[in-house]
Design an enzyme around this catalytic site. Structure first.
Site, short mmCIF file in Angstrom:
data_model
loop_
_atom_site.label_atom_id
_atom_site.label_comp_id
_atom_site.label_asym_id
_atom_site.label_seq_id
_atom_site.Cartn_x
_atom_site.Cartn_y
_atom_site.Cartn_z
N CYS A 237 -35.93 -15.04 0.43
CA CYS A 237 -34.90 -14.67 1.39
C CYS A 237 -34.08 -15.90 1.80
O CYS A 237 -34.59 -17.01 1.84
CB CYS A 237 -35.56 -14.03 2.61
SG CYS A 237 -34.41 -13.54 3.91
N SER B 96 -33.18 -16.77 4.65
CA SER B 96 -33.68 -17.42 5.86
C SER B 96 -34.58 -18.60 5.54
O SER B 96 -34.55 -19.63 6.22
CB SER B 96 -34.43 -16.40 6.72
OG SER B 96 -33.59 -15.35 7.11
N HIS C 276 -32.53 -21.65 4.76
CA HIS C 276 -31.99 -22.36 5.93
C HIS C 276 -32.91 -23.49 6.37
O HIS C 276 -32.46 -24.57 6.78
CB HIS C 276 -31.80 -21.38 7.09
CG HIS C 276 -30.60 -20.48 6.95
ND1 HIS C 276 -29.39 -20.94 6.50
CD2 HIS C 276 -30.43 -19.17 7.22
CE1 HIS C 276 -28.51 -19.93 6.49
NE2 HIS C 276 -29.12 -18.85 6.92
N HIS D 218 -41.64 -15.05 3.96
CA HIS D 218 -41.83 -14.06 5.04
C HIS D 218 -41.46 -12.65 4.60
O HIS D 218 -41.23 -11.78 5.46
CB HIS D 218 -40.99 -14.47 6.26
CG HIS D 218 -39.51 -14.45 5.99
ND1 HIS D 218 -38.88 -15.48 5.35
CD2 HIS D 218 -38.58 -13.52 6.24
CE1 HIS D 218 -37.59 -15.18 5.23
NE2 HIS D 218 -37.38 -13.99 5.76
N CYS E 117 -38.42 -7.78 4.98
CA CYS E 117 -37.39 -8.50 5.74
C CYS E 117 -36.00 -7.98 5.43
O CYS E 117 -35.37 -7.34 6.25
CB CYS E 117 -37.45 -10.00 5.47
SG CYS E 117 -36.17 -10.92 6.37
#
Length: 361
Positions: free
Chosen positions: A38, A40, A43, A59, A163
């Site tokens: 993902c 995220s 990041h 996650h 997610c």
């Protein structure tokens, strides 16, 4: 067990051996079968957000229960599960008022600093990411981070629900509450954006505009429910959205995490419209709107994990998939192994994939 370890920002993850503890009373050990890569996580790898190293990221995972603690009654060994970072305590004000994704007492689901860590190397703690750490062969989780699913659901598809799909579909259905017959524009046609598009389609939106700068992503967005596509690399996407709709959309979504995209999503609204910011805008950046425009009852709002009640929402998403109303198969661009995680990040940054899923079996 083998895991992809984060040693600090702007460094590739390294494949290492990590020790995993035995489950305590309400904890569960899950054998990871599939883990989605993902944006995220990227990041944190890129240093836009901070997480203490060393850590195991990841996650968006699904797997099979191996062991359960003495007080676990919801799950048993052999159950197929999806992990979700919206781990909830079940009794704080947010949980009790129907907003478990905003649980304010996650400490109740975590180990205390004085206790043995869930993950370690030679006795030194390895930080768990988002209470999950899905880039590993096994996960040690609180039972309230898991939802049980039918055994016949493919776990690589199920992982996406953990997610990206929950966030996107939930943003459309739960957070924004897209109305039938409405108009929608979505900035970003990656995994989350594609899920928003599908959520808007399921909600009955009559026009769904995908905005992205990669032609391949826009083509996939059309296959998954977008009625129109706007190439943000060839002009002002706000002007194009307004031209397509005759003045603006009822609902807009930002699914990238860019200040400019969030502002454009707001600017694309018609009077009374709602902009929902789903992407993770870097820390410290401000999203600015024209104050006068607020007189036209335009709204901008945030969204965390699709405003989910995941033990209710994820089984419903699975039913939509089984009915053929939600396409999870088409969202997976590549599959790889744990060792391919850094390549998956590269492909994501290059706009080559919607979602890469790492397979452990």
């Amino acid at each position: 067990m083998k895991a992809a370890v984060f040693r600090g920002p702007n460094q590739p993850l390294t494949i290492e051996q990590v020790d995993i503890d035995e489950p305590k009373e309400r904890e569960v050990v899950v054998r990871t079968v599939a883990s989605g890569v993902c944006h995220s996580d990227l990041h944190f790898v890129d240093g836009l957000y901070m997480w203490p190293a060393p850590a195991v990221l990841g996650h968006e995972a699904a797997g099979v229960v191996e062991k359960v603690g003495s007080q676990v009654s919801y799950l048993k060994p052999g159950d197929h599960v999806i992990a979700c970072l919206s781990v909830f305590c079940g009794y704080c004000e947010e949980c009790m008022s129907g907003h478990p994704n905003l649980c304010s007492n996650k400490a109740a689901t975590q180990r205390k600093e004085t206790e043995k860590p869930r993950l370690s190397q030679k006795g030194t703690m390895v930080n768990q990411f988002a209470d999950l750490s899905g880039y590993a062969e096994k996960m040690l989780l609180h039972e309230n981070a898991l939802v049980k699913i039918p055994d016949n659901v493919p776990l690589d598809r199920a992982a996406l629900i953990g997610c990206g799909v929950m966030t996107g579909v939930g943003a459309a259905l739960n957070t924004a509450k897209v109305a039938p017959g409405s108009t929608v524009a979505v900035w970003g046609a990656g995994g989350v954006g594609l899920a928003i598009i599908q959520g808007a389609r399921i909600a009955g939106a009559r026009m769904i505009i995908a905005v992205d700068k990669f032609a391949s992503k826009l083509e996939l967005a059309k296959k998954l429910g977008a009625t129109h596509a706007v190439d943000a690399s060839k002009g002002n996407p706000v002007e194009e959205v307004q031209a397509l709709t005759g003045g603006g959309v009822d609902y807009s979504f930002e699914a990238i995490g860019l200040k400019v995209a969030a502002e454009q999503a707001y600017e694309s609204l018609m009077a009374g419209g709602i902009a929902t910011i789903v992407g993770m805008v870097p820390l410290g950046q401000k999203v600015e709107v024209d104050g006068f425009s607020l007189l036209y009852e335009k709204r901008i709002q945030g969204c965390f994990m699709g405003s989910n009640r995941f033990r209710i929402d994820m089984p419903r998403i699975i039913e939509l998939y089984q009915q053929g109303r939600l396409d999870l198969d088409g969202m997976i661009t590549r599959r790889g192994k744990l060792e391919d995680v850094n390549e998956a990040f590269r492909a994501m940054k290059a706009g080559e994939v919607a979602r890469t899923v790492l397979m452990f079996d």
